[in-house]
Design an enzyme around this catalytic site. Structure first.
Site, PDB file in Angstrom:
ATOM      1  N   CYS A  46       0.836  -1.213   0.000  1.00 54.09           N
ATOM      2  CA  CYS A  46       0.000   0.000   0.000  1.00 54.09           C
ATOM      3  C   CYS A  46       0.867   1.258   0.000  1.00 54.09           C
ATOM      4  CB  CYS A  46      -0.921   0.009   1.214  1.00 54.09           C
ATOM      5  SG  CYS A  46      -2.035  -1.393   1.274  1.00 54.09           S
ATOM      6  N   ASP A 131     -20.345  12.185 -15.483  1.00 55.22           N
ATOM      7  CA  ASP A 131     -21.780  11.955 -15.283  1.00 55.22           C
ATOM      8  C   ASP A 131     -22.070  11.107 -14.051  1.00 55.22           C
ATOM      9  OD1 ASP A 131     -20.686   9.601 -16.194  1.00 55.22           O
ATOM     10  OD2 ASP A 131     -21.886   9.476 -18.029  1.00 55.22           O
TER      11      ASP A 131
HETATM   12  C1  BEZ Z   1       0.529  -4.649   1.754  1.00 54.21           C
HETATM   13  O1  BEZ Z   1       0.051  -3.560   1.470  1.00 54.21           O
HETATM   14  O2  BEZ Z   1       1.736  -4.837   1.733  1.00 54.21           O
HETATM   15  C2  BEZ Z   1      -0.361  -5.802   2.100  1.00 54.21           C
HETATM   16  C3  BEZ Z   1      -1.523  -5.585   2.810  1.00 54.21           C
HETATM   17  C4  BEZ Z   1      -2.323  -6.668   3.132  1.00 54.21           C
HETATM   18  C5  BEZ Z   1      -1.961  -7.940   2.737  1.00 54.21           C
HETATM   19  C6  BEZ Z   1      -0.810  -8.140   1.986  1.00 54.21           C
HETATM   20  C7  BEZ Z   1       0.003  -7.057   1.687  1.00 54.21           C
END
Ligand code: BEZ
Length: 211
Positions: A46, A131
């Protein structure tokens, strides 16, 4: 929660974000928008995804597209994670993250898939048009980071095909040749588009009318 499909209205919501409270439809107004979920703050994949999205700010702006992320973590976590994104990826967070601890947005958009392990969101992407209709849905597992250049590429195709009777082939990128819509006769396609080449009656290459 009804299943969301392409062409449906993107459900509206109000939410607390790192840029303050928003009403989704008010926030996006008549822009394009990318609403994407990530499983959790302070996780490696993330962190790379949000940094990459921040680095592509000018690409999204050039496409009149606003970007907003969501996870079920609280606002305090989003705020304390943001400096890590800058430190790790070199780009400051420059778009809002929705705090969705009560899972309101996640449930509205079916972003929690119990088979994927827990009650955090999977990696969903919704591209919403001016839209407010859903133009694209992508769903990735938690273990696989997304390709954000692909999201820009799809937006290019969506914006082109919204205004011209063409479709884009596999791996197309902006400026490359496109395909006249199957519903259009070859004679009409030849009048409307430059450099028509009929490979099959159903496959007519033409120049990108915006190139
Ligand atoms: C990550 O963002 O590294 C991650 C988050 C949840 C499960 C696996 C990876």
């Amino acid at each position: 929660m009804a299943t969301l499909r392409l062409g449906d209205t993107a459900p509206n919501f109000t939410a607390d974000t790192t840029d303050g409270e928003i009403d989704f439809h008010e926030w996006k107004k008549d822009s394009w928008a990318v609403l994407f979920s990530h499983p959790a703050d302070f996780t490696p994949v993330c962190t790379t995804e949000l940094g990459r999205t921040a680095a592509l700010k000018s690409g999204f702006e050039a496409r009149n597209t606003k970007v907003i992320a969501v996870s079920v973590d609280p606002i305090e976590d989003h705020r304390s994670w943001a400096p890590d994104i800058k430190e790790v990826t070199g780009t400051e967070l420059n778009f809002p993250i929705i705090a969705d601890p009560d899972r309101k947005v996640a449930e509205l958009y079916d972003m929690i898939h119990p088979g994927e392990g827990d009650t955090s969101t999977v990696r969903s992407v919704f591209v919403v048009g001016p839209d407010n209709l859903i133009k694209l849905i992508l769903v990735y597992p938690k273990s696989t980071g997304r390709n954000f250049d692909e999201i820009l590429r799809v937006i290019d195709s969506l914006q082109l095909t919204a205004h011209h009777s063409v479709a884009t082939p596999a791996d197309w990128t902006k400026g490359e040749r496109v395909i006249a819509s199957p519903g259009m006769s070859t004679a009409e396609a030849g009048e409307r588009f430059a450099n028509l080449q009929e490979v099959k009656p159903y496959l007519r290459w033409v120049d990108d009318p915006t190139a």
